[in-house]
Design an enzyme around this catalytic site. Sequence first.
Site, PDB file in Angstrom:
ATOM      1  N   LYS A 186     -17.771  -2.287  19.851  1.00  0.00           N
ATOM      2  CA  LYS A 186     -18.415  -2.122  21.168  1.00  0.00           C
ATOM      3  C   LYS A 186     -19.833  -1.589  20.985  1.00  0.00           C
ATOM      4  O   LYS A 186     -20.202  -1.161  19.884  1.00  0.00           O
ATOM      5  CB  LYS A 186     -17.574  -1.186  22.033  1.00  0.00           C
ATOM      6  N   TYR A 230     -46.824  18.087  21.872  1.00  0.00           N
ATOM      7  CA  TYR A 230     -46.665  18.391  23.301  1.00  0.00           C
ATOM      8  C   TYR A 230     -45.949  19.721  23.492  1.00  0.00           C
ATOM      9  O   TYR A 230     -44.949  19.998  22.810  1.00  0.00           O
ATOM     10  CB  TYR A 230     -45.827  17.305  23.979  1.00  0.00           C
TER      11      TYR A 230
HETATM   12  C1  LIG Z   1     -14.372   3.448  20.923  1.00  0.00           C
HETATM   13  C2  LIG Z   1     -12.906   3.313  20.840  1.00  0.00           C
HETATM   14  C3  LIG Z   1     -12.250   3.382  19.613  1.00  0.00           C
HETATM   15  C4  LIG Z   1     -12.966   3.717  18.320  1.00  0.00           C
HETATM   16  O1  LIG Z   1     -13.210   5.105  18.271  1.00  0.00           O
HETATM   17  P1  LIG Z   1     -13.936   5.766  16.976  1.00  0.00           P
HETATM   18  O2  LIG Z   1     -13.906   7.225  17.293  1.00  0.00           O
HETATM   19  O3  LIG Z   1     -15.316   5.228  16.946  1.00  0.00           O
HETATM   20  O4  LIG Z   1     -13.137   5.384  15.808  1.00  0.00           O
HETATM   21  C5  LIG Z   1     -10.892   3.150  19.588  1.00  0.00           C
HETATM   22  N1  LIG Z   1     -10.216   2.864  20.724  1.00  0.00           N
HETATM   23  C6  LIG Z   1     -10.810   2.807  21.928  1.00  0.00           C
HETATM   24  C7  LIG Z   1     -10.005   2.504  23.136  1.00  0.00           C
HETATM   25  C8  LIG Z   1     -12.173   3.034  22.034  1.00  0.00           C
HETATM   26  O5  LIG Z   1     -12.758   2.981  23.233  1.00  0.00           O
END
Ligand SMILES: *Cc1c(COP(=O)(O)O)cnc(C)c1O
Length: 353
Positions: free
Chosen positions: A34, A251
Amino acid sequence: MPRPIHAYLDLNAIANNLHVAKRATRARVMAVIKADAYGHGLLRVVEAMAEADGLALLDIQDAIHLREAGYTQAILLLEGYFSEEDLPLIAEYELSCVIHNEQQLAMLDAYPKRETLDVWVKINTGMNRLGFVPAVVGSVMERLRAHQAVRDITLMTHFANADEERGVGEQLEVFNDLASRYRVARSLANSAALLRYPKTHGDWVRPGIMLYGASPFADKTAQELRLRPAMSLRSRIIAIQMLEAGDEVGYGAKFKADRKMRIGIVACGYADGYPRHAPNGTPILVAGQVTRTVGRVSMDMLCVDLSGVMQADVGSEVVLWGEGLPVEQVAQAAGTISYELLCGLTKRVPVRF
Ligand SMILES: *Cc1c(COP(=O)(O)O)cnc(C)c1O
């Protein structure tokens, strides 16, 4: 010449990290890609993910791209579908989808087609984000098993504290209690659970962050887990300033020299995805040596202390995070997590291999 900043992607590192995941379990591995593969670029990394048994993401268009690019293993839509119009596409492209709420069930009821959908029923075992509460899982399962369009059901949940002291105990118990009533596949583990709690592995594990080479734990480094960073954010020093005691930097004058010192100006700022909230002292690698940032991060530049880095000059290489400087360390200094830094890499940063 373009600006010297770039993100270097090590696809071998991803393949290595996937092997670490595979060696740790007998379950099938659903690689989570994702957020554009945690900022690494979806289509760039899939090749390195070839050994995974499936890929999980959010956007149906991305899933369709993967199919059109020839990917034949399972693809899971982690938030399921958002409209009835998605259902025929899910069937056509043979995508698996999470079902987590009543609205999705209703859309499914309105979808007449037979024998085409693989659904992952998400149970809310305590995180209270997505999923059916335990009390309704029985009736949801009944409805799905009776539904003509549903070919296969997997039960899943997601842990809130797998990377924390508290662990997975309470949620695992709730899940197992429900899942034991059905003969269906199970999926629970994110990276942290995969690495720390073999009892959660079930039939499918869902590692994300570990595949990109960052540790999910505060008390264990990626190196200790044999993970290698997939992304190195690199740039160069484009200017040097000589400060006198009392001189200020950047800044808001957030840094004031207490002695004569030499600082370097790096071509990297928050518009590249470097965290603006990184305070004075955030670790950074210059010419192979760890030093610290000084002053506020600006849009296109940040400043580094070159006191202990005598050999550094205009043109010296800088690693913002990655090989030689774990992204977790930068994240911790900036009050965030590796996930956010990796996903936050911006479009203007060119990617090299
Ligand atoms: C993002 C996600 C993962 C992976 O999690 P990590 O901590 O990056 O290993 C697994 N399952 C679901 C449902 C997620 O949304």
